[in-house]
Design an enzyme around this catalytic site. Structure first.
Site, PDB file in Angstrom:
ATOM      1  CB  CYS A   1      45.075  39.873  41.744  1.00 29.36           C
ATOM      2  SG  CYS A   1      45.241  41.624  42.068  1.00 29.36           S
TER       3      CYS A   1
ATOM      4  CB  CYS B   1      42.984  39.034  30.137  1.00 26.01           C
ATOM      5  SG  CYS B   1      41.641  39.019  31.344  1.00 26.01           S
TER       6      CYS B   1
END
Length: 459
Positions: free
Chosen positions: A266, A390
């Site tokens: 990604c 995150c």
């Protein structure tokens, strides 16, 4: 038509915030569009950013102030009036270097530029002048909302969720950390300069800096606020902007092997791709980066070209699912930095807290599980699969890993402690790397998975 020079930082900030209020899209895209449209010079651009991000970090508090000052409910205000007042109040209550009178006058001028009806100019002027006259009293009253709850500048659903997971005091600390402008963290490109030499270079130019607290190649600039391109060594590729948590997550792919094959599944703008290239620089390794978005890959290529000369990198413009079907070779290490809610980086991206909804978590979890499933088909026996987000939410983190391991017995969770520098080991809980947001580090999650030898999964 207004001349471009008439668009001040205060007007630009109010316009950006009003657009965000109406559309709930990422603020950076709106910000970049407005800055380009108005051709804002660097000083006005910097002030615009300070105002926009400052208002977003203090939005609940500013709206509470406005609720105490105005008889007109916020929901009935024109979005531009609402945000022009928020920008004015932010300057009055948080920016001591800007004269209060200037904050008032600029708010009124912004309304004129926006062609707001003249009778509302007086409304804006009156609200802000009343705020100045009753500033001390307002500061006391605005500490709590109208239900007596402490103002934390986060949506209530998120506060309640974090209180359940982390406890009351930890949640208050977390929220307060998110309301402070984060420090600038660099990862030094040690293929071009050593960290000590770069610190010396900054010192020679009078730029205060220090070594990072956790990641081996990190340098922290606590007070720098100018354009990154003005930092020494930018064009020479001496550094990449990257928080220490993200630097540490990439390091979980270690130990890197000679002639190894590595995949950033990604890749985005290439921060972690460039870090993999750095870690494998002298190992004759082969690195691949996958991302379906042309714009992101264009930025990735620009970043990589600044940092490295002819790196062993192959870029694939496709999603991981298509890549996993078409690719016939296996990898020694794969990093999946998955799309997520971003609740660990709210301090850096303050609009996230206001744009997210509880139902978003299910959407992200489904995408994350799909990415991990495809990545699993691409790993060699004994290879390492690092899953990172995150996010602070268990639905996107530990629960994704639990579900993956239940359906992929050929993988096992490894304790990531040994792959982290000593100071960063305090962030390991239950075998996962998961720091909470703090002034020194972003909130993050990472799991280090190993494919067992000789146990076949579905391919």
């Amino acid at each position: 038509m207004q001349k471009q020079q008439s668009h001040s930082a205060r007007y630009s900030a109010a316009k950006i915030l009003a657009s965000l209020e109406k559309n709930h899209t990422p603020v950076k895209a709106i910000f970049d569009r407005v800055v380009k449209q108005f051709s804002l010079p660097p000083n006005e651009r910097n002030l615009t950013m300070q105002l926009v991000y400052g208002v977003l970090r203090q939005q609940q508090y500013l709206d509470r102030l406005l609720g105490l000052l105005s008889k007109t409910p916020i929901k009935k205000m024109d979005p531009f009036i609402h945000q022009a007042l928020a920008v004015g109040l932010y300057q009055i209550f948080f920016l001591s270097r800007i004269p209060e009178s200037a904050a008032v006058n600029e708010a009124v001028e912004s309304c004129k530029t926006a062609k707001i009806h003249k009778r509302l100019h007086g409304f804006v002027n009156g609200i802000l002048r009343q705020a100045i006259r009753t500033k001390e009293e307002l500061q006391q009253k605005a500490q709590k909302d109208n239900k007596g709850r402490e103002i934390l500048n986060h949506p209530q659903w998120l506060v309640e969720r974090w209180t359940k997971h982390f406890g009351n005091e930890a949640t208050k600390t977390l929220c307060k950390n998110n309301n402070v402008e984060p420090i600038l963290s660099l990862r030094i490109n040690t293929t071009r300069i050593t960290k000590s030499d770069y610190l010396n270079l900054l010192q020679q130019q009078g730029i205060p800096a220090e070594a990072g607290a956790f990641a081996k190649d990190a340098v922290i600039l606590k007070d720098f606020s100018g354009p990154l391109t003005t930092l020494p060594g930018y064009e020479e590729g001496y550094f990449q902007v990257q928080d220490e948590a993200a630097q540490l997550a990439t390091g979980l792919l270690a130990p890197f092997t000679i002639n190894g094959r590595y995949l950033d599944g990604c890749a985005g703008l290439g921060g972690k791709t460039s870090h993999i290239l750095q870690e494998t620089f002298n190992l004759q390794a082969e690195v691949h980066a996958v991302d379906p978005e042309p714009y992101r890959l264009e930025k990735l290529r620009e970043n990589i070209a600044r940092l490295y000369l002819n790196p062993p990198l192959t870029v694939h413009q496709k999603n991981l699912q298509d890549f996993s079907v078409e690719n016939s070779q296996l990898f020694d290490g794969i990093l999946i930095d998955a799309p997520c809610s971003g609740t660990g980086v709210i301090g850096r991206h303050p609009d996230i807290r206001w744009n997210r909804r509880p139902e978003d978590l299910e959407h992200y979890r489904n995408e994350q599980q799909t990415l991990l499933t495809h990545a699993a088909t691409l790993i060699k026996d004994g290879g390492i699969l690092v899953y990172a987000t995150c996010s602070l939410e268990p639905e996107e983190n530990s629960e994704v890993i639990d579900n993956f391991l239940a359906s992929h017995p050929q993988f096992e969770l490894t304790d990531c402690t040994e792959m982290l520098p000593e100071p960063a080991r305090i962030f390991v809980r239950n075998g996962f790397f998961q720091p909470l947001p703090a002034p020194s580090i972003d909130g993050f999650f990472a799991a280090r998975l190993m494919k067992k030898q000789g146990i076949q999964g579905k391919r």
